[in-house]
Design a protein around this motif. Structure first.
Motif, PDB file in Angstrom:
ATOM      1  N   LEU A 131       0.819  -1.220   0.000  1.00 19.39           N
ATOM      2  CA  LEU A 131       0.000   0.000   0.000  1.00 19.39           C
ATOM      3  C   LEU A 131       0.852   1.268   0.000  1.00 19.39           C
ATOM      4  N   ARG A 151      -5.692   3.842   3.105  1.00 20.37           N
ATOM      5  CA  ARG A 151      -4.672   2.843   2.795  1.00 20.37           C
ATOM      6  C   ARG A 151      -4.370   1.952   4.001  1.00 20.37           C
ATOM      7  N   LEU A 154      -7.078  -0.601   4.246  1.00 24.66           N
ATOM      8  CA  LEU A 154      -6.880  -1.603   3.208  1.00 24.66           C
ATOM      9  C   LEU A 154      -5.722  -2.532   3.559  1.00 24.66           C
ATOM     10  N   ALA A 155      -4.657  -1.966   4.131  1.00 20.82           N
ATOM     11  CA  ALA A 155      -3.519  -2.795   4.546  1.00 20.82           C
ATOM     12  C   ALA A 155      -3.933  -3.797   5.614  1.00 20.82           C
ATOM     13  N   LEU A 182      -4.301   4.849  -5.795  1.00 19.19           N
ATOM     14  CA  LEU A 182      -4.974   3.680  -5.245  1.00 19.19           C
ATOM     15  C   LEU A 182      -5.250   2.643  -6.333  1.00 19.19           C
ATOM     16  N   THR A 185      -2.243   0.621  -7.085  1.00 19.11           N
ATOM     17  CA  THR A 185      -2.021  -0.362  -6.025  1.00 19.11           C
ATOM     18  C   THR A 185      -2.957  -1.549  -6.181  1.00 19.11           C
TER      19      THR A 185
END
Length: 278
Positions: A131, A151, A154-155, A182, A185
């Motif tokens: 990320l 982020r 999401l991680a 994003l 990624t």
């Protein structure tokens, strides 16, 4: 794209205050291994509810959820198996972040799985690197920007190594540069084998990025290859969505003789500039 990794069959769900009028009454959906499936529709149409049912945070009142072809059992063991494999990331990261630091938040899920400390460190480092937020590992979460908090959330999901990543409006609240970052990624995650199920209001994003689209307004209005579904004016009108600009620009280019009839519609301004020499 492969066989279904996650699916719902004849799903019914209604919230307590309105169970007599369910959000959806007999819904079928299939998420294929390795794809990006975009779920689009109006507010109140059931997008977030569907994502929460498929990820195990809501229990359907009827119907079946299948993970890799096996029926999910709605007991503790069955729901735990589903949640390990299917990770939901909420639209608002503040609904998901609760630890004091980035490292603590991202490590919570793997620690809760009972993994050994070395494996947890490895997963956290990998997720933060994926990320592009490894430099934030010791930062307090409340001092991060909105995009950084997105982020981190999401991680935390990635650190669980899910087979399906479920994203509710992942680009909401991000500026254009944040959206592009994003997407790069997420494309990297998809290339590495992660399946993505995404709800969004952004038809242009779906047209550009997704493999298939599912239009939902308390029932499935249409589902199929994204560039077919989002080029159908009647389906878009039924879902109360505006047309994507890509098909409109593609038609204009073909009418002007600048695009072959069989060529796909452009999906980015850069593609249009390359076609027109702009």
């Amino acid at each position: 794209m492969g066989a279904a990794v996650l699916s719902g069959h004849s799903l019914r769900f209604g919230y307590e205050a309105a169970r007599s009028v369910p959000v959806f009454a007999s819904l079928d959906v299939e998420v294929r291994r390795g794809e990006v499936l975009a779920v689009l529709g109006p507010n109140g149409g059931g997008k977030t509810t569907l994502l929460r049912v498929l990820s195990g945070s809501l229990t359907p009142q009827a119907g079946t959820v299948r993970l890799a072809g096996d029926d999910v059992r709605w007991n503790r063991r069955g729901v735990d198996r589903l949640r390990r494999s299917v990770q939901l990331v909420f639209q608002d990261p503040d609904d998901q972040l609760f630890s004091a630091s980035v490292h603590q938040d991202v490590s919570f899920g793997p620690l809760n799985q009972g993994l050994d400390p070395g494996t947890v460190r490895e997963r956290v480092a990998w997720a933060l690197e994926a990320l592009e937020i490894a430099a934030l590992t010791e930062q307090p979460t409340h001092l991060l920007s909105y995009g950084q908090r997105k982020r981190v959330a999401l991680a935390g999901a990635l650190a669980m190594r899910p087979s399906v990543l479920v994203l509710d409006e992942p680009t909401a609240g991000l500026d254009p540069a944040g959206v592009e970052s994003l997407l790069r990624t997420l494309e990297g995650l998809r290339a590495a084998g992660t399946t993505l199920l995404v709800s969004t209001h952004d038809v242009d994003l779906a047209h550009r990025w997704a493999d298939r689209a599912l239009l939902l307004d308390r029932e499935v209005l249409g589902v199929g290859p994204v560039r077919e579904v989002l080029a159908d004016p009647s389906l878009l009108a039924a879902a109360r969505l505006r047309p994507a600009w890509g098909p409109a620009v593609g038609r204009a280019l073909r009418e002007a003789g600048l695009r072959a009839a069989e060529a796909p519609d452009p999906s980015t301004p850069e593609e249009v500039a390359g076609i027109t020499g702009g």
